[in-house]
Design an enzyme around this catalytic site. Structure first.
Site, PDB file in Angstrom:
ATOM      1  N   LYS A 106      45.956  34.340  33.785  1.00  0.00           N
ATOM      2  CA  LYS A 106      44.649  34.822  33.553  1.00  0.00           C
ATOM      3  C   LYS A 106      44.393  35.362  32.239  1.00  0.00           C
ATOM      4  O   LYS A 106      45.366  36.172  31.518  1.00  0.00           O
ATOM      5  CB  LYS A 106      44.222  35.707  34.582  1.00  0.00           C
ATOM      6  CG  LYS A 106      42.833  36.103  34.784  1.00  0.00           C
ATOM      7  CD  LYS A 106      42.524  37.031  35.814  1.00  0.00           C
ATOM      8  CE  LYS A 106      40.995  37.243  35.897  1.00  0.00           C
ATOM      9  NZ  LYS A 106      40.891  38.056  37.222  1.00  0.00           N
ATOM     10  N   SER A 120      39.288  38.819  43.899  1.00  0.00           N
ATOM     11  CA  SER A 120      39.346  37.967  42.403  1.00  0.00           C
ATOM     12  C   SER A 120      40.519  36.835  42.617  1.00  0.00           C
ATOM     13  O   SER A 120      40.840  36.018  41.792  1.00  0.00           O
ATOM     14  CB  SER A 120      39.430  38.600  41.550  1.00  0.00           C
ATOM     15  OG  SER A 120      37.797  38.886  40.915  1.00  0.00           O
ATOM     16  N   SER A 149      37.305  36.282  40.369  1.00  0.00           N
ATOM     17  CA  SER A 149      37.172  35.887  38.732  1.00  0.00           C
ATOM     18  C   SER A 149      38.233  35.140  38.338  1.00  0.00           C
ATOM     19  O   SER A 149      38.361  34.423  37.055  1.00  0.00           O
ATOM     20  CB  SER A 149      37.122  37.073  38.011  1.00  0.00           C
ATOM     21  OG  SER A 149      38.252  38.075  38.398  1.00  0.00           O
TER      22      SER A 149
END
Lengths: 473, 470
Positions: A75, A174, A150
């Site tokens: 990420k 997330s 996310s």
């Protein structure tokens, strides 16, 4: 699922394929598929191939770990000196990291190969992966739908097999929500089990870095590499080894039925049946706090967000305004105004509002107290009856990109099952378990007591065997 | 005497001299090339986390124990928010809800106790350097460890204010947690001042920030006191507003900083990057064991040794002087050593700074030995005083300067003879002594001392004379 970690590690170590070959193949695939999903925001072939070369040398010497030579993604909020780390914000669009996150260092020490940095909601603020500076991510199974967020880019990168595994971060679902939406496994460890050093902070007391992969077994391997205490994060510690024979599974049926849609409930029923197939006893549980998870999260997490975002002034790093300014304050104001999206600004304002004047007592400290009450309630009333909690990961499968949530409450609903783990610091894992009537993946969530990560992963591995989910194409 | 009481409280920031900064492993040093002692952590780069320096916790507890504070079982860290270029993270990590030390006191010579409300640990901000156009940031000071010592408003005079600060400096230097150099900023005071009439509630207070000299503090307090009293007396009491003021040494006056300091909301909240820290009682006990004797204790011992109070105060004022003195005392005579240090040696070390450092070429051992020679009447004080400056200058031991003759002394038969001579030469003195004027004997002792050029043992001589005239 093909190309999982263990099967590839075996091929690499038997020298049936080299890491360079594998990496090249994956880089080609990214080029081809990334247009479809925008899962990756940065790649660097040179870096990936040089890491792959190094991995091949380690394999040649005969001293590899399971992760040696395996291509993965991270990420974009996880610091990597080798590639940009921007948290998909204009604020950090040109930021060059000055140090490596602890998790990346650990992966590198195990010979991992970084393919690229994955898309996310700006500064992890969102549940759709539509809020990043480098454009929306799309669900590989239906590009009109969201990946979730996310950590949506990480989930999509695994789902479309443009990497073997990824690390995401989870402050309020997330990791688990996009994992569920994209049909992969996503694990949020116990708070403190993995070092947060080098994670661009969202809500510090809620978030954890965790593995996202194609199956629970892979997840376990990655978790065992990245976990552990760290001199750079004093909230990180060594979790004990745990097992649980004949676990008891707690189910809050009323809560699920009230919240989840028909398709999700159908998969949930299958999961409950899996319990009896596995010989796991199930019990009814009830938390009196079901209605306030989201409220507590908004108050407490957003306060932390507002504070954590303070460092982006444009002075020491990040975006600086190009327009004229009167003084330092004006410079800071302009830099922040120009670089942050409305979502980020809203959260900062909301968080600061919660910390300002009498709101501090009225909201912040009240919520803080309730968070402690919630922890107590879970241990006294829920975990006294069961070892693990089973629920769907989300109330529905991935929503359409053009779907407008009617209210902040409704949008919070997508993480209603995930949030307690963040509020309490519990380990929690989403496992793909079925599909919706329109063939979108649906995940089930297993949540355990603090520190029972190993036990949770073992139980999840057993559950997975009864999953009705088949890899979609 | 004015009918208004002065009411003063102190918030004193003290820079701790730990090896490293408060949350990272960067060197904690004063000065250095700008931005050479910093890393991603103390610069507040994204993704970095603080690691609380255990030494800082130890030092703060040391300070707290030395100031009679209670050490609570748990402490926690908080964030204090404001935007300013000297604060990379836009929040200062400090303690608000649960500070490390609570409720102590510092005792003044009068026996009055100045209560300490609490001591907390926090990080310092970076240093800003302004020129006409720009602000430059030097992050070397950023995240260096501080303790803030907050008193109750118990100080009632300028003299007490000075004594409080001097005693505080002496204590913190003795326990070795800070050099407390106000001129270098390692000790800075915010002074709260108000006035009231006896029996009335406290007046509105004003705060003078960042004071870095004791004499300025004295002047500023005097100025503020007069200003408050003048405003009240002239019916303008409402003009005293709670505000932050700056002392201007050039005009010897204070002026409003015109900042909405008190309106600012720092939004303190618990720093989620820290766990609540349990201060184990064993940990605290172990720190207690490492504490050296404090100035007040040393002073009372010195007074018991027969050192007068003023001398004792000076001997404990500077940590290095006190250490040296206590060490020399084990080799020599305490009273004589006090005269050496406060006399010849302090004359040689002119500035406060030099006294503070007490970097002298005479070993404690050697000075102790010299004092013993004087005590045993092998040499006179006069000789000792004459060679100490040479020893300070050249760094040779005392033996290098004492001649054979110096050390020979006089044999007693010769002194006995001189005593008889003295008695014969001064019949009036003998008569005076016999009629009750004891001091008269000193004249005859003096006669013998002169004749021996100071080498006779005055005690022996006096006893001999007494024996002869009885």
């Amino acid at each position: 699922m093909p190309n999982n970690l263990i099967s590839l590690a075996t091929q690499l170590q038997r020298k049936e394929i080299s890491s360079v070959e594998l990496t090249t193949e994956y880089l080609k695939k990214i080029k081809k598929l990334n247009k479809k999903t925008n899962a990756y925001v940065f790649t660097n072939e040179e870096v990936s191939l040089s890491q792959a070369k190094k991995a091949d040398q380690i394999i040649a010497k005969g001293a590899p770990s399971v992760l040696t030579g395996i291509p993965m993604s991270l990420k974009d909020s996880i610091m990597t000196i080798d590639m940009p780390t921007t948290a998909c914000s204009k604020m950090l669009a040109k930021y060059i990291p000055t140090y490596n996150s602890t998790v990346y260092t650990k992966l590198l020490n195990n010979g991992a190969v970084l393919l690229g940095k994955t898309n996310m909601d700006e500064f992890s603020m969102g549940s759709s992966c539509l809020n990043g500076f480098f454009g929306e991510a799309s669900n590989p199974y239906d590009t009109n739908r969201v990946t979730g967020g996310s950590s949506g880019g990480s989930a999509a990168s695994i789902a479309q097999d443009t990497c073997v595994y990824s690390l995401g971060t989870d402050a309020g679902g997330s990791i688990r929500q996009p994992a569920s939406y994209c049909g992969i496994v996503g694990f949020k460890p116990t708070y403190g089990a993995v070092s947060r050093n080098g994670l661009i902070a969202l809500a510090s007391s809620f978030e954890q870095i965790g593995p996202m992969a194609k199956n629970v077994g892979d997840t376990k391997i990655i978790f065992n590499v990245i976990k552990g205490k760290d001199e750079f994060d004093q909230t990180a510690f060594e979790i004990p080894r745990t097992t649980r024979q004949n676990p008891i599974i707690g189910i809050d049926e009323d809560h699920v039925e009230k919240t989840a849609d028909k398709d999700t409930l159908a998969v949930f029923e299958k999961a409950i049946k899996a319990c009896s197939k596995l010989g796991y006893k199930t019990v009814k549980i009830k938390s009196k706090y079901n209605d306030i998870y989201a409220k507590l999260y908004y108050i407490l997490a957003y306060a932390e967000i507002a504070s954590n975002m303070g460092r982006y002034t444009g002075i020491d790093f990040g975006y600086s305004t190009k327009s004229k300014y009167i003084d330092t304050n004006d410079f800071i104001k302009k830099s922040r105004s120009e670089a942050f999206s409305n979502e980020v600004k809203t959260r900062i304002m909301f968080g600061n509002h919660m910390l300002t004047g009498e709101n501090m007592e009225k909201f912040y400290y009240k919520a803080l107290k309730m968070r402690n009450d919630l922890v107590e309630d879970y241990y006294l009333n829920v975990f006294s009856k069961c070892d693990f909690i089973l629920s769907p990961t989300t109330p529905t499968a991935a929503f359409r990109k053009d779907y407008k949530h009617e209210s902040i409450q409704e949008s919070a609903l997508t993480n209603i099952f995930a949030l307690p783990a963040n509020l309490i610091g519990l380990p929690s894992i989403s496992i793909p378990f079925g599909v919706s009537s329109d063939n979108m993946p649906i995940g089930m969530l297993l949540t355990g007591k603090r520190n029972f990560d190993n036990a949770l992963l073992s139980v999840a591995e057993n559950f997975e065997k009864h999953s009705g989910y088949k890899v979609l194409n | 005497m004015s009918k208004y009481n002065l009411v003063v409280g102190f918030e004193t920031h003290v820079e701790l001299n730990t090896k490293t900064k408060i949350f990272c492993s960067c060197a904690n040093e004063f000065g250095g090339e700008p931005n050479t002692h910093c890393c991603p952590i103390c610069l507040g780069e994204p993704g970095t986390l603080p690691q609380l320096n255990k030494e800082v916790v130890r030092y703060a507890i040391k300070a707290g124990l030395s100031l009679n504070c209670k050490i609570p079982q748990i402490m926690s860290m908080d964030r204090k928010h404001y935007f300013y270029p000297d604060l990379g993270k836009s929040y200062q990590t400090t303690q608000s809800a649960r500070p490390i030390c609570l409720e102590g006191f510092l005792t003044l010579d009068s026996g009055k106790k100045i209560r300490i409300n609490h001591i907390h640990i926090e990080e310092d901000a970076s240093k800003l350097i302004h020129d006409a156009q720009n602000i430059y940031i030097d992050n070397n000071r950023g995240s260096t460890p501080l303790i803030e010592i907050v008193t109750e408003p118990d100080i009632a005079s300028v003299e007490e204010a000075r004594e409080y600060i001097e005693k505080l400096q002496a204590i913190l230097r003795h326990i070795g947690v800070s050099d407390c150099k106000m001129q270098e900023g390692s000790m800075r005071c915010d002074v709260n001042i108000s006035v009231n009439k006896e029996g009335e509630p406290l007046g509105t207070r004003t705060e003078i920030k960042n004071m870095n000299s004791i004499s300025f503090i004295e002047k500023a307090i005097s100025y503020e006191y007069d200003r408050h009293v003048d405003l009240i007396e002239s019916g303008q009491k409402n003009q005293i507003i709670q505000e932050t003021r700056r002392y201007d040494e050039k005009t010897d006056s204070t002026e409003s900083m015109r900042e909405k300091e008190d309106a600012q909301d720092y939004r303190y909240f618990p720093d989620p990057d820290f766990l609540v820290l349990r201060l184990d009682s064993k940990f605290v006990e172990n720190i207690k064991k490492t504490l050296p004797k404090l100035p007040a204790e040393i002073k009372s011992e010195l007074i018991q040794d027969g050192i007068d109070e003023k001398a004792a105060d000076l001997l404990v004022k500077y940590k290095n002087v006190s250490d040296y003195y206590l060490s020399a005392k084990t080799f020599g005579d305490s009273k004589i050593l006090a005269t050496y240090i406060l006399g010849e040696i302090f004359r040689f070390l002119e500035t406060e700074e030099e006294k503070e450092q007490f970097n002298i070429k005479i070993s404690a051992n050697d000075l102790g030995a010299l004092s013993l020679l004087q005590k045993n009447n092998k040499i006179t004080a006069h000789i000792a005083y004459s060679i100490i400056p040479k020893m300070l200058k050249d760094g040779n031991p005392h033996t290098a300067y004492l001649t054979k003759e110096d050390l020979e002394g006089f044999d007693n038969t010769e002194i006995d003879k001189l005593c008889q001579e003295g008695i014969a030469a001064m019949p009036k003195a003998v008569e005076d002594y016999k009629s009750g004027k004891e001091k008269a004997l000193k004249a005859i002792v003096g006669y013998v001392m002169r004749a021996t050029k100071g080498k006779a043992d005055p005690v022996y001589t006096e006893n001999k004379i007494l024996e002869l005239i009885r």
